[in-house]
Design a protein around this motif. Sequence first.
Motif, mmCIF file in Angstrom:
data_model
loop_
_atom_site.group_PDB
_atom_site.id
_atom_site.type_symbol
_atom_site.label_atom_id
_atom_site.label_comp_id
_atom_site.label_asym_id
_atom_site.label_seq_id
_atom_site.Cartn_x
_atom_site.Cartn_y
_atom_site.Cartn_z
ATOM 1 N N SER A 116 110.026 53.069 -38.617
ATOM 2 C CA SER A 116 110.498 54.159 -37.620
ATOM 3 C C SER A 116 109.968 54.041 -36.297
ATOM 4 O O SER A 116 108.970 53.293 -35.995
ATOM 5 C CB SER A 116 110.058 55.627 -38.209
ATOM 6 N N GLN A 117 110.679 54.585 -35.241
ATOM 7 C CA GLN A 117 110.157 54.469 -33.998
ATOM 8 C C GLN A 117 108.796 54.990 -33.844
ATOM 9 O O GLN A 117 107.948 54.687 -32.822
ATOM 10 C CB GLN A 117 111.096 55.384 -33.097
ATOM 11 N N ALA A 118 108.292 56.233 -34.467
ATOM 12 C CA ALA A 118 106.935 56.833 -34.607
ATOM 13 C C ALA A 118 106.060 55.641 -35.048
ATOM 14 O O ALA A 118 104.980 55.306 -34.112
ATOM 15 C CB ALA A 118 107.051 57.941 -35.386
ATOM 16 N N PHE A 119 106.220 54.862 -36.077
ATOM 17 C CA PHE A 119 105.318 54.014 -36.436
ATOM 18 C C PHE A 119 105.286 52.717 -35.399
ATOM 19 O O PHE A 119 104.272 52.500 -35.173
ATOM 20 C CB PHE A 119 105.498 53.341 -37.824
ATOM 21 N N ALA A 120 106.464 52.380 -35.043
ATOM 22 C CA ALA A 120 106.200 51.211 -34.076
ATOM 23 C C ALA A 120 105.639 51.751 -32.614
ATOM 24 O O ALA A 120 104.865 51.121 -32.070
ATOM 25 C CB ALA A 120 107.669 50.823 -33.685
ATOM 26 N N GLY A 121 105.725 52.857 -32.150
ATOM 27 C CA GLY A 121 105.061 53.544 -31.231
ATOM 28 C C GLY A 121 103.601 53.503 -31.260
ATOM 29 O O GLY A 121 103.155 53.088 -30.213
ATOM 30 N N TYR A 122 103.139 53.914 -32.226
ATOM 31 C CA TYR A 122 101.542 53.893 -32.494
ATOM 32 C C TYR A 122 101.069 52.441 -32.760
ATOM 33 O O TYR A 122 100.025 51.957 -32.171
ATOM 34 C CB TYR A 122 101.292 54.701 -33.531
ATOM 35 N N CYS A 123 101.989 51.661 -33.572
ATOM 36 C CA CYS A 123 101.404 50.272 -33.833
ATOM 37 C C CYS A 123 101.287 49.351 -32.584
ATOM 38 O O CYS A 123 100.532 48.503 -32.465
ATOM 39 C CB CYS A 123 102.243 49.665 -34.865
ATOM 40 N N GLY A 124 102.216 49.334 -31.644
ATOM 41 C CA GLY A 124 102.613 48.572 -30.409
ATOM 42 C C GLY A 124 103.057 47.240 -30.946
ATOM 43 O O GLY A 124 103.575 47.128 -32.127
ATOM 44 N N GLY A 125 102.987 46.229 -30.149
ATOM 45 C CA GLY A 125 103.687 44.951 -30.188
ATOM 46 C C GLY A 125 104.952 44.936 -30.070
ATOM 47 O O GLY A 125 105.641 45.868 -29.432
ATOM 48 N N GLU A 126 105.864 43.828 -30.406
ATOM 49 C CA GLU A 126 107.227 43.595 -30.148
ATOM 50 C C GLU A 126 107.883 43.941 -31.389
ATOM 51 O O GLU A 126 107.900 43.681 -32.704
ATOM 52 C CB GLU A 126 107.354 41.964 -29.864
ATOM 53 N N TRP A 127 108.969 44.894 -31.104
ATOM 54 C CA TRP A 127 109.830 45.191 -31.999
ATOM 55 C C TRP A 127 111.448 44.954 -31.638
ATOM 56 O O TRP A 127 111.733 45.037 -30.356
ATOM 57 C CB TRP A 127 109.661 46.709 -32.353
ATOM 58 N N THR A 128 112.261 44.685 -32.637
ATOM 59 C CA THR A 128 113.653 44.796 -32.262
ATOM 60 C C THR A 128 114.483 45.996 -32.669
ATOM 61 O O THR A 128 114.379 46.384 -33.904
ATOM 62 C CB THR A 128 114.265 43.349 -32.929
ATOM 63 N N THR A 129 115.193 46.462 -31.992
ATOM 64 C CA THR A 129 115.958 47.829 -32.543
ATOM 65 C C THR A 129 117.037 47.363 -33.297
ATOM 66 O O THR A 129 118.083 46.587 -32.716
ATOM 67 C CB THR A 129 116.191 48.693 -31.145
ATOM 68 N N LEU A 130 117.186 47.856 -34.324
ATOM 69 C CA LEU A 130 118.506 47.605 -35.223
ATOM 70 C C LEU A 130 119.578 48.662 -35.013
ATOM 71 O O LEU A 130 120.829 48.434 -35.482
ATOM 72 C CB LEU A 130 117.922 47.633 -36.600
ATOM 73 N N GLY A 131 119.067 49.932 -34.899
ATOM 74 C CA GLY A 131 120.260 50.887 -34.839
ATOM 75 C C GLY A 131 119.534 52.287 -34.948
ATOM 76 O O GLY A 131 118.403 52.476 -34.909
ATOM 77 N N GLU A 132 120.494 53.293 -34.864
ATOM 78 C CA GLU A 132 119.778 54.705 -35.179
ATOM 79 C C GLU A 132 120.563 55.190 -36.393
ATOM 80 O O GLU A 132 121.858 54.940 -36.694
ATOM 81 C CB GLU A 132 120.377 55.582 -34.074
ATOM 82 N N GLU A 133 119.943 56.043 -37.364
ATOM 83 C CA GLU A 133 120.384 56.445 -38.397
ATOM 84 C C GLU A 133 120.063 57.895 -38.525
ATOM 85 O O GLU A 133 119.148 58.495 -38.171
ATOM 86 C CB GLU A 133 119.761 55.747 -39.619
ATOM 87 N N LYS A 134 121.015 58.618 -39.231
ATOM 88 C CA LYS A 134 120.727 60.074 -39.662
ATOM 89 C C LYS A 134 119.988 60.123 -40.998
ATOM 90 O O LYS A 134 120.667 59.911 -42.059
ATOM 91 C CB LYS A 134 122.191 60.913 -39.802
ATOM 92 N N LEU A 135 119.022 60.543 -41.194
ATOM 93 C CA LEU A 135 118.287 60.446 -42.513
ATOM 94 C C LEU A 135 118.630 62.213 -42.815
ATOM 95 O O LEU A 135 117.968 63.079 -42.100
ATOM 96 C CB LEU A 135 116.731 60.276 -42.167
ATOM 97 N N ARG A 136 118.596 62.136 -44.175
ATOM 98 C CA ARG A 136 118.778 63.359 -44.710
ATOM 99 C C ARG A 136 117.491 64.177 -44.682
ATOM 100 O O ARG A 136 116.342 63.871 -45.135
ATOM 101 C CB ARG A 136 118.944 63.319 -46.227
ATOM 102 N N GLY A 137 117.936 65.493 -43.922
ATOM 103 C CA GLY A 137 116.596 66.326 -44.034
ATOM 104 C C GLY A 137 116.033 66.329 -42.412
ATOM 105 O O GLY A 137 115.140 67.224 -42.175
#
Length: 453
Positions: free
Chosen positions: A374-395
Amino acid sequence: MRIIPRMSTIESSVSSILLDRVAEWLTNSSLAGDDLENIVRGFCERIAAAGLPIARVHLTFSMLHPLYDALGFTWRRASGVTIEGYRHSVGAKPDRFLQSPYYYLLDNNLQHIRRRISLDGAAEFPIFEDLRAEKITDYLAFVQPFGDGSVQGMMGSWSTDNHFGFSDDMIDALLRMQNHLAVAAKMAVLGKLANNMLTTYLGGDAGKRVLNGQIRRGDGETIRAALVMGDMRQSTMYAEKEGRQAYIDTLNEFFDAIAAPFNRNGGEILSFLGDGFLAVYPCGRHKDPSKIASQAALSAVHQAQARVAELNTERAEKGLGAINYGIGLHIGNVMLGNVGLKDRLTFSAFGSAVNEVQRLQALTKKYNREVVASQAFAGYCGGEWTTLGEEKLRGIRQKVTILQPRAPAPARAIDGDFREVAPNGLSEAEQVILLHRDAKKQAKRATAEGFVQ
């Protein structure tokens, strides 16, 4: 002419007052919850200090543990306590085990066996050759069950290098103290058994929570944690193709490879869910603790990927198919607690963050990736990430950005070899063991294994 008695009064007498103090110490240690190693060490030192001419004590204790078959304590007056652990091995037992005094006791249904150790001549048991080298003169071995019909108990031996050997007073004192030791040891064994079983089946942190009193339905708390959800792909196909036992073996190989790194460096496998698992890295609610937990989780991911790749290489050499998997990463609040029926509970993790990491893991199928976050995890973790897309998660009202780690970061060092723990490399949670798998039928040989002393 001065007549020298065969044994002087000093050598034959034993102070009941001092031995009563040892028995009192055992009681207090047992009530205080001391572990078995401290009880054995303290007991041996105290009976020697009380005047018993003990040169060597060997004690073994049987109880259930999923990793080891046997554990033995050997105390020597000159060097203190050493501990040996033995893993279960398939096949015939070496002759040395079958020729041990302990096996002789079990085979003949005896409680005690006493032998004077001569300086020369044929040794009745191979271990007597070792005792000769230590200048042992008298040897008393025993079996002390923890209850009628129980395969759990204590076996051991007392040895002296006193020129006259053991007197009747000494033997009487040893047998009395043996009973006190058995009671204290049983309490320590049962306490360790509870700890071993709970930490093995619930995990270290959850096991401690239950042991510390979180046992009622509804007991629990909310923590913040980095979350890891892993799942094996095509498990139904493996089960149908390989059969039950082969599938279970494959599943355990998979868990050994992928899940073990998440049980170190602040992480813990909280539960196994069919062919998947949930790991948590508890952290504080501020940025720095969240960053540390997320980076530890991602480092374990890289360890897991390398280990599964190694496993698949081994499987390919055997003509077996590769094991595929998906891992989801997230961070958020997790509720931990006891849920279920009034008389049948489970310690579980639940809440929106757990549901979200499960759905993230499922998205690895859609994006054909091994790891997504998730964006939240990657934001705290730092480093290099590739965005795959956006998804609507139930709830969740807003769409969630799905990312993939761009390149493996250096994996954090993890202590120990996950594939195999060294036979004598016992952790605290693994230090009390003798597993009698087939109860009375195998008790003789199982107890004798590793305990030839």
